[in-house]
Motif scaffolding. Structure first.
Motif, PDB file in Angstrom:
ATOM      1  N   LYS A 162       0.833  -1.199   0.000  1.00  0.00           N
ATOM      2  CA  LYS A 162       0.000   0.000   0.000  1.00  0.00           C
ATOM      3  C   LYS A 162       0.875   1.260   0.000  1.00  0.00           C
ATOM      4  O   LYS A 162       1.615   1.510   0.951  1.00  0.00           O
ATOM      5  N   PHE A 163       0.779   2.011  -1.092  1.00  0.00           N
ATOM      6  CA  PHE A 163       1.487   3.284  -1.223  1.00  0.00           C
ATOM      7  C   PHE A 163       0.545   4.428  -0.848  1.00  0.00           C
ATOM      8  O   PHE A 163      -0.640   4.404  -1.197  1.00  0.00           O
ATOM      9  N   ALA A 164       1.077   5.444  -0.199  1.00  0.00           N
ATOM     10  CA  ALA A 164       0.349   6.686   0.063  1.00  0.00           C
ATOM     11  C   ALA A 164       1.020   7.824  -0.701  1.00  0.00           C
ATOM     12  O   ALA A 164       2.199   7.747  -1.065  1.00  0.00           O
ATOM     13  N   SER A 165       0.271   8.878  -0.931  1.00  0.00           N
ATOM     14  CA  SER A 165       0.845  10.135  -1.415  1.00  0.00           C
ATOM     15  C   SER A 165      -0.058  11.256  -0.940  1.00  0.00           C
ATOM     16  O   SER A 165      -1.276  11.086  -0.817  1.00  0.00           O
TER      17      SER A 165
ATOM     18  N   PHE B  17       4.372  -5.945 -17.242  1.00  0.00           N
ATOM     19  CA  PHE B  17       4.995  -6.197 -15.947  1.00  0.00           C
ATOM     20  C   PHE B  17       4.012  -6.846 -14.985  1.00  0.00           C
ATOM     21  O   PHE B  17       2.878  -6.379 -14.821  1.00  0.00           O
ATOM     22  N   GLU B  18       4.444  -7.897 -14.334  1.00  0.00           N
ATOM     23  CA  GLU B  18       3.640  -8.594 -13.329  1.00  0.00           C
ATOM     24  C   GLU B  18       4.340  -8.452 -11.976  1.00  0.00           C
ATOM     25  O   GLU B  18       5.369  -9.080 -11.736  1.00  0.00           O
ATOM     26  N   PRO B  19       3.824  -7.602 -11.079  1.00  0.00           N
ATOM     27  CA  PRO B  19       4.492  -7.423  -9.782  1.00  0.00           C
ATOM     28  C   PRO B  19       4.457  -8.697  -8.954  1.00  0.00           C
ATOM     29  O   PRO B  19       3.568  -9.542  -9.127  1.00  0.00           O
ATOM     30  N   ALA B  20       5.426  -8.811  -8.066  1.00  0.00           N
ATOM     31  CA  ALA B  20       5.490 -10.000  -7.214  1.00  0.00           C
ATOM     32  C   ALA B  20       4.283 -10.088  -6.295  1.00  0.00           C
ATOM     33  O   ALA B  20       3.879 -11.184  -5.887  1.00  0.00           O
ATOM     34  N   VAL B  21       3.714  -8.942  -5.942  1.00  0.00           N
ATOM     35  CA  VAL B  21       2.527  -8.884  -5.089  1.00  0.00           C
ATOM     36  C   VAL B  21       1.622  -7.769  -5.630  1.00  0.00           C
ATOM     37  O   VAL B  21       2.095  -6.852  -6.315  1.00  0.00           O
ATOM     38  N   PRO B  22       0.337  -7.824  -5.327  1.00  0.00           N
ATOM     39  CA  PRO B  22      -0.531  -6.717  -5.736  1.00  0.00           C
ATOM     40  C   PRO B  22      -0.163  -5.438  -4.994  1.00  0.00           C
ATOM     41  O   PRO B  22       0.446  -5.479  -3.912  1.00  0.00           O
ATOM     42  N   PHE B  23      -0.521  -4.292  -5.556  1.00  0.00           N
ATOM     43  CA  PHE B  23      -0.241  -3.016  -4.896  1.00  0.00           C
ATOM     44  C   PHE B  23      -1.377  -2.039  -5.160  1.00  0.00           C
ATOM     45  O   PHE B  23      -2.143  -2.177  -6.126  1.00  0.00           O
TER      46      PHE B  23
ATOM     47  N   PHE C 158      -2.929   8.926   8.194  1.00  0.00           N
ATOM     48  CA  PHE C 158      -3.100   8.416   6.830  1.00  0.00           C
ATOM     49  C   PHE C 158      -1.852   7.675   6.379  1.00  0.00           C
ATOM     50  O   PHE C 158      -1.918   6.537   5.884  1.00  0.00           O
ATOM     51  N   ILE C 159      -0.697   8.280   6.579  1.00  0.00           N
ATOM     52  CA  ILE C 159       0.558   7.645   6.175  1.00  0.00           C
ATOM     53  C   ILE C 159       0.747   6.326   6.910  1.00  0.00           C
ATOM     54  O   ILE C 159       1.186   5.328   6.324  1.00  0.00           O
ATOM     55  N   SER C 160       0.403   6.304   8.193  1.00  0.00           N
ATOM     56  CA  SER C 160       0.656   5.109   9.010  1.00  0.00           C
ATOM     57  C   SER C 160      -0.180   3.902   8.582  1.00  0.00           C
ATOM     58  O   SER C 160       0.081   2.782   9.030  1.00  0.00           O
ATOM     59  N   GLN C 161      -1.161   4.116   7.741  1.00  0.00           N
ATOM     60  CA  GLN C 161      -1.982   3.012   7.238  1.00  0.00           C
ATOM     61  C   GLN C 161      -1.388   2.391   5.968  1.00  0.00           C
ATOM     62  O   GLN C 161      -2.002   1.512   5.359  1.00  0.00           O
ATOM     63  N   HIS C 162      -0.188   2.835   5.593  1.00  0.00           N
ATOM     64  CA  HIS C 162       0.443   2.382   4.351  1.00  0.00           C
ATOM     65  C   HIS C 162       1.855   1.881   4.628  1.00  0.00           C
ATOM     66  O   HIS C 162       2.424   2.119   5.690  1.00  0.00           O
ATOM     67  N   HIS C 163       2.406   1.192   3.639  1.00  0.00           N
ATOM     68  CA  HIS C 163       3.770   0.675   3.755  1.00  0.00           C
ATOM     69  C   HIS C 163       4.814   1.625   3.167  1.00  0.00           C
ATOM     70  O   HIS C 163       5.963   1.643   3.606  1.00  0.00           O
TER      71      HIS C 163
END
Length: 347
Positions: free
Chosen positions: A163-166, A191-197, A235-240
């Protein structure tokens, strides 16, 4: 702003805020919660003459010892009023980019402020090299106070969605169209990511409809425009991880907040971010306005998501050290000493 005012008050100052326009007013709750005394002109962003008359009347009435300005409109108006009322002026400089006319006006009026406070190393460079102000007229007070009590970002676990935030206003300067084009490039190249995002973008602005249409045309379904965020650290803390694909920045508080929370950050090589992030060591820097570089970096991160936590942890350690509460107070105290000296300086 509350952090800045805290340091001013700790150094025996009584600051009052005068705002030349209300804009969306969303800073008001934080200003009032901090107990800041404030006044606001009832006018728009371009009402320069009425803003001047309002501020002149307010400062003539209140007679502050020092006028401390921020941003181009307020600085130019404050400089004129300071000279008319015989009050010394000092000025913030936040920008590592200025419109040509603003750059020209500030360069011509640089002498009207007794000294300038840059909010980062990047802005010192810009102020000296592009506005021509001498180094002895520039102080530095990084506009960010990192706190070890910031809520930590999520720790990515194997198999989880990354999970990305901006955070940022939806404006061309923030480069969200570049991000969408980068995602489209990865998608079109198979491109196929190793995990969903997923990517959650918090903010409002005039670019919303254009950005949503761009995502829709390219079939990008994992980018969410979630609107104004009134608690950015939560908000940021809910993301990686965190993304800042900006075309230009000065300090960029939001990205530094993300790094301080331990969110691994990918950012454009602009402003202070170019000084804070060491690519591959505590995050990633990409060339600004470069779709290919951002796409390749996203490919790297999403191919080895196990590195997200390590890089985020190192970034947090670096920022908490560089922008500590103590460092913030020391820098502010030095600025206040120089400001106070103006009151006994007859030159």
């Amino acid at each position: 702003m509350p952090a800045l005012f805290d340091v001013m008050q700790e150094n025996a100052a009584q600051p009052t805020l005068y705002a030349l326009s209300k804009r969306n007013g969303k800073a008001i709750p934080a200003i009032e919660a901090a107990g800041i005394c404030w006044h606001c002109h009832d006018g728009g962003k371009s009402d320069h003459f009425t803003a001047y008359k309002w501020l002149y009347a307010a400062l003539e009435r209140d007679r502050p010892d020092i006028i401390w300005t921020s941003l181009t409109q307020a600085t130019l108006i404050g400089q004129v009023i300071g000279r008319a009322l015989g009050i010394p002026v000092i000025s913030w400089q936040h920008n590592a980019y200025l419109k040509r006319v603003n750059k020209w006006m500030l360069a011509r009026r640089g002498h009207a402020s007794r000294f300038w406070i840059a909010d980062s190393d990047a802005v010192v460079d810009f102020t000296h090299n592009n506005l021509g102000f001498p180094m002895h007229a520039i102080e530095t007070w990084p506009i960010f106070r990192a706190d070890g009590n910031f809520p930590p970002a999520q720790v990515w676990q194997s198999g989880e969605t990354v999970k990305f935030a901006s955070l940022g206003r939806l404006h061309v300067a923030k480069g969200y169209d570049i991000l969408l084009h980068s995602l489209a490039k990865l998608q079109n190249n198979g491109f196929e990511p190793a995990v969903p995002f997923s990517i959650d973008i918090g903010g409002e602005g005039s670019e919303l409809n254009r950005l949503e249409a761009l995502a829709d045309r390219n079939g990008i379904r994992n980018v969410n425009f979630v609107g104004y965020i009134d608690a950015p650290l939560n908000f940021i803390s809910q993301h990686h991880a965190y993304l800042q694909p900006s075309r230009r920045e000065g300090f960029c508080i939001a990205a530094h907040e993300a790094i301080a929370c331990g969110a691994m950050t990918i950012a454009s090589r602009v402003g202070q971010l170019a000084h804070t992030i060491r690519s591959g060591e505590n995050g990633y820097l990409v060339k600004h306005e470069n779709v290919n570089d951002l796409a390749n970096t996203l490919r790297t991160v999403l191919s080895s998501p196990q590195e997200i936590t390590r890089l985020g942890k190192q970034g947090r350690e670096d920022v908490l050290r560089e922008y500590s509460v103590q460092a913030f107070a020391i820098a502010g105290g030095h600025i206040m000493d120089r400001a106070r000296a103006l009151l006994t300086d007859s030159t």
